[in-house]
Design a protein around this motif. Structure first.
Motif, PDB file in Angstrom:
ATOM      1  N   HIS A 219       5.523  -2.383  12.042  1.00 11.99           N
ATOM      2  CA  HIS A 219       4.784  -1.971  10.849  1.00 11.99           C
ATOM      3  C   HIS A 219       3.280  -2.095  11.048  1.00 11.99           C
ATOM      4  O   HIS A 219       2.823  -2.755  11.977  1.00 11.99           O
ATOM      5  CB  HIS A 219       5.226  -2.803   9.636  1.00 11.99           C
ATOM      6  CG  HIS A 219       4.941  -4.264   9.770  1.00 11.99           C
ATOM      7  ND1 HIS A 219       5.870  -5.172  10.218  1.00 11.99           N
ATOM      8  CD2 HIS A 219       3.812  -4.978   9.543  1.00 11.99           C
ATOM      9  CE1 HIS A 219       5.331  -6.373  10.250  1.00 11.99           C
ATOM     10  NE2 HIS A 219       4.081  -6.287   9.855  1.00 11.99           N
ATOM     11  N   HIS A 222      -0.396  -6.141   8.137  1.00 10.82           N
ATOM     12  CA  HIS A 222      -0.727  -6.324   6.731  1.00 10.82           C
ATOM     13  C   HIS A 222      -1.726  -7.466   6.601  1.00 10.82           C
ATOM     14  O   HIS A 222      -1.359  -8.630   6.443  1.00 10.82           O
ATOM     15  CB  HIS A 222       0.556  -6.623   5.951  1.00 10.82           C
ATOM     16  CG  HIS A 222       0.381  -6.502   4.476  1.00 10.82           C
ATOM     17  ND1 HIS A 222       0.406  -5.286   3.828  1.00 10.82           N
ATOM     18  CD2 HIS A 222       0.164  -7.433   3.522  1.00 10.82           C
ATOM     19  CE1 HIS A 222       0.209  -5.477   2.540  1.00 10.82           C
ATOM     20  NE2 HIS A 222       0.062  -6.775   2.324  1.00 10.82           N
ATOM     21  N   PHE A 226      -7.616  -4.127   3.411  1.00 10.83           N
ATOM     22  CA  PHE A 226      -7.189  -2.912   4.095  1.00 10.83           C
ATOM     23  C   PHE A 226      -8.325  -1.915   4.128  1.00 10.83           C
ATOM     24  O   PHE A 226      -8.995  -1.673   3.123  1.00 10.83           O
ATOM     25  CB  PHE A 226      -5.980  -2.290   3.384  1.00 10.83           C
ATOM     26  CG  PHE A 226      -5.577  -0.987   4.007  1.00 10.83           C
ATOM     27  CD1 PHE A 226      -4.801  -0.974   5.159  1.00 10.83           C
ATOM     28  CD2 PHE A 226      -6.014   0.225   3.476  1.00 10.83           C
ATOM     29  CE1 PHE A 226      -4.453   0.222   5.759  1.00 10.83           C
ATOM     30  CE2 PHE A 226      -5.674   1.422   4.076  1.00 10.83           C
ATOM     31  CZ  PHE A 226      -4.893   1.424   5.221  1.00 10.83           C
ATOM     32  N   ASP A 309       0.198   1.324   4.378  1.00  9.02           N
ATOM     33  CA  ASP A 309      -0.109   0.027   3.768  1.00  9.02           C
ATOM     34  C   ASP A 309       0.112   0.149   2.268  1.00  9.02           C
ATOM     35  O   ASP A 309      -0.329   1.119   1.656  1.00  9.02           O
ATOM     36  CB  ASP A 309      -1.575  -0.330   4.046  1.00  9.02           C
ATOM     37  CG  ASP A 309      -1.941  -1.692   3.498  1.00  9.02           C
ATOM     38  OD1 ASP A 309      -1.774  -2.683   4.232  1.00  9.02           O
ATOM     39  OD2 ASP A 309      -2.378  -1.763   2.329  1.00  9.02           O
ATOM     40  N   ARG A 311      -0.196  -2.273  -1.311  1.00  8.27           N
ATOM     41  CA  ARG A 311      -0.612  -3.562  -1.865  1.00  8.27           C
ATOM     42  C   ARG A 311      -1.056  -3.375  -3.311  1.00  8.27           C
ATOM     43  O   ARG A 311      -1.235  -2.249  -3.784  1.00  8.27           O
ATOM     44  CB  ARG A 311      -1.732  -4.174  -1.036  1.00  8.27           C
ATOM     45  CG  ARG A 311      -3.011  -3.343  -1.001  1.00  8.27           C
ATOM     46  CD  ARG A 311      -4.050  -3.960  -0.081  1.00  8.27           C
ATOM     47  NE  ARG A 311      -3.594  -4.026   1.288  1.00  8.27           N
ATOM     48  CZ  ARG A 311      -3.758  -5.098   2.091  1.00  8.27           C
ATOM     49  NH1 ARG A 311      -4.399  -6.156   1.650  1.00  8.27           N
ATOM     50  NH2 ARG A 311      -3.317  -5.097   3.335  1.00  8.27           N
ATOM     51  N   THR A 455       4.963  -7.394   3.682  1.00 11.60           N
ATOM     52  CA  THR A 455       4.275  -6.099   3.688  1.00 11.60           C
ATOM     53  C   THR A 455       4.639  -5.236   2.492  1.00 11.60           C
ATOM     54  O   THR A 455       4.122  -4.134   2.345  1.00 11.60           O
ATOM     55  CB  THR A 455       4.595  -5.293   4.964  1.00 11.60           C
ATOM     56  OG1 THR A 455       5.942  -4.787   4.874  1.00 11.60           O
ATOM     57  CG2 THR A 455       4.466  -6.144   6.217  1.00 11.60           C
TER      58      THR A 455
END
Ligand code: GCB
Length: 612
Positions: A219, A222, A226, A309, A311, A455
């Protein structure tokens, strides 16, 4: 019966041909990316009735003997022996539920025995696993008369090592599947969907080298912040089962300039953090998948993985740093048109066709992990996924053994799908009662999910908002453990009139909120006024008023009306209107669009419900 799925290790008498390794009960990641010997097709079946004495003895223990031996009765001569025979029994298709294949089994909840022969040529220094994509709810497996393993849980895969049990030439496998409900099962005895029993997903034999890749996670790193411009670091691990420390492992992603040589540690794990030359990030607009080649010793597996990504920042959800609004629908694993449990490419294609037509970028897979084909299709088509374990309403939150089972299901769900870019949310539950015992249980589970996979976002669908001072207020402590909060409510259907939504004010946590359920029932083709129950007009009216209400919620980041398509549920018993189906679908079970479909479609096309 002791049914700790996580502890249900295979029990095998060592045989002369056995390899040095202990037989494993595991979950192989990426089985659908390997060349396998498919055992899909026709299996003989025999049915038992309560108390299921062909499977359990009088104390409830699984008999070691009986049908698993696949003996044949002496018909013409010899002593009286068995009173069952698979050889002359009818067949069911695997994968597939038994309910929609044999009319006499339509409402059957209990034990069905499956048997088939297979040809096999064991190879030196190889190990072989029987892979079961899912069997609802408990399964007991025998190969050539040896009891190999058991599994509990109707929606996650398992792999049982059969290396020592298989022989050159003709072999047989017997699986007893028990779909009986029990209070301490997950879900518990009461739920609003159909208890389709059987070997409902693919079954195969997977042959791998003696040391093999059983688990991996690749992946986008994380970090705490970002930045799309520098998003080029991949991290994760490759686990090689049976490997000695120092086994060479390679990770190659040609199109991203990754060619990394690693070594396993003493636990068989090779962790990495590598810089890719360039990365085109995965998103609904650009569902870019990379060919990821993994090799360890003699084993190789090539997966297709997207990197992105996700979040939370304040009350927003950021995908690759950009705020996103989730427009979706709930979907059960009910096969469109033919009905039954989803298990074919065509079923999945139909469901995704409806989602695309709706202009959805998101789907909540209710209320259990679905067929892995769903995640694969979502990865390719750019649809984001909410994936949930079947903690539906009132499971036995007070029992430590239920927590242990739940953890096993959570781990199985995450392990199977952690390489799917489409999956952004792990949900730990749906509509659970707000009390301290449940809150502690689910908070622990949410924390565990986050630790297993930092993540992704952790969520749950809550229906614990209560009227207070003229507003609907959510002060459920479980929300503290979640990254995003799902709210289920049925204003205009179970409570009040559609218009009541207009004046409903919500007091909700300062977190991203998704309205994870709302809707009303309508029988396709049933027409009437905006307030005539069970009509398409009323269902459309309910949704229109819901959207008007939802637009006023500042931290709203997603909507999933209940539900994409009508689905079977045995408690929906109004003849002519329900006929055994929950009718809150935007489409009928045959795929016919109700008026509500276009209400949602229009709102999604205009992006008019909420802001990213
Ligand atoms: C709910 C449940 C869902 C049901 C739905 C209904 O709140 O989460 O599983 O099917 O309501 O139609 O009642």
């Amino acid at each position: 019966r002791a049914f700790l799925a996580v502890l249900a290790v295979a029990i095998l008498a060592p045989s002369a041909t056995a390899l040095a390794q202990e037989p494993l009960r595991t979950l192989l990641v990426g089985v659908d990316r390997r060349e396998v010997n498919s055992l899909n097709g026709d299996w003989h079946y025999l049915v038992d009735q309560p108390p299921f004495s062909s499977l359990y003895d009088s104390s409830g223990k699984v008999r070691n003997g009986g049908y698993g031996q696949n003996t044949h009765p002496n018909i013409d001569s010899g002593p009286h022996n068995a009173e069952y025979d698979f050889a002359t029994a009818p067949t069911l298709k695997v994968p597939g539920d038994w309910n929609t294949q044999d009319p006499t089994l339509f409402r059957f909840e209990g034990v069905v025995w499956y048997q088939r022969d297979f040809n096999f040529q064991p190879q030196p220094n190889k190990r072989t696993f029987l892979h079961v994509g899912a069997a609802n709810y408990r399964s007991y497996v025998w190969v050539n008369g040896q009891h190999i393993c058991d599994h509990e849980g109707g929606f996650t895969p398992f792999d049982c090592e059969v290396t020592a049990a298989v022989k050159p030439g003709s072999n047989f496998v017997v699986v007893a599947v028990d779909s009986t409900r029990h209070v301490d099962d997950i879900p518990t005895v009461n739920y609003d969907w159909f208890d389709y029993g059987g070997l409902t997903r693919d079954v195969s034999l997977v042959t791998v080298p003696s040391a093999f890749i059983d688990d991996y996670d690749v992946h986008l790193r994380h970090g705490t912040t970002f930045n799309a411009a520098d998003a080029a670091i991949l991290s994760g691990y490759i686990h090689v089962e049976g490997a000695t420390a120092g086994t060479p492992v390679t990770l190659r992603i040609r199109e991203a300039g990754v060619d990394t040589h690693l070594q396993t540690d003493a636990a068989g794990r090779a962790s990495f953090e590598v810089k890719a030359a360039k990365l085109d990030l995965w998103s609904p607009e650009n569902p870019r998948l990379y060919k990821v080649e993994l090799a360890a010793g003699d084993d190789r597996i090539t997966d297709e993985i997207g990197f992105r990504d996700v979040r939370v920042e304040g009350t927003r959800i950021l995908l690759n740093g950009k705020p996103i609004f989730l427009q979706g629908a709930n979907a059960h694993a009910e096969a469109p048109i033919r009905t039954g449990r989803v298990c074919t490419d065509q079923d999945v294609k139909n469901l995704f066709g409806y989602l695309k037509d709706l202009h959805a970028n998101f789907v909540r897979l209710a209320h259990y992990p679905h067929d892995e084909r769903m995640e694969r299709m979502a990865d390719r088509q750019g649809i984001l996924i909410w994936s949930e374990i079947p903690n539906w309403q009132r499971i036995s939150f007070d029992k430590p053994e239920v927590f242990a089972k739940d953890e096993a299901l959570l781990r199985e769900m995450i392990r199977r799908d952690r390489n799917k870019a489409s999956v952004i949310l792990w949900s730990v539950s749906n509509e659970t009662p707000d009390n301290p015992v449940r809150t502690e249980f689910l908070t622990r589970l949410a924390n565990e999910a986050r630790q297993l996979d930092p993540t992704r976002l952790i969520t749950s669908a809550l229906n614990s908002a209560r009227p207070k001072d003229g507003a609907m207020v959510l002060d459920d402590k479980l929300a503290d453990a979640l990254d995003m909060v799902g709210i289920n409510e049925y204003i205009g259907w179970y409570v009040g009139k559609p218009e009541d939504a207009d004046n409903t004010r919500w007091v909700l946590p300062e977190k991203p909120i998704i309205f994870s359920e709302f809707g009303a029932e309508a029988k396709y083709g049933n027409h009437g006024g905006d307030h005539a129950r069970w009509t398409e007009e009323q269902q459309a009216n309910v949704l229109a008023h819901q959207f008007a209400m939802l637009r006023k919620i500042p931290q709203l980041r997603g909507v999933t009306p209940w539900v994409l398509m009508d689905f079977r549920s045995p408690s929906r018993n109004i003849p002519k209107l329900q006929d055994g189906f929950n009718r809150k679908g935007l489409l009928s079970e045959k795929g016919e669009k109700k008026l509500a479909f276009s209400v949602v479609q229009k709102a999604y096309e205009d992006h008019s419900i909420g802001k990213p």
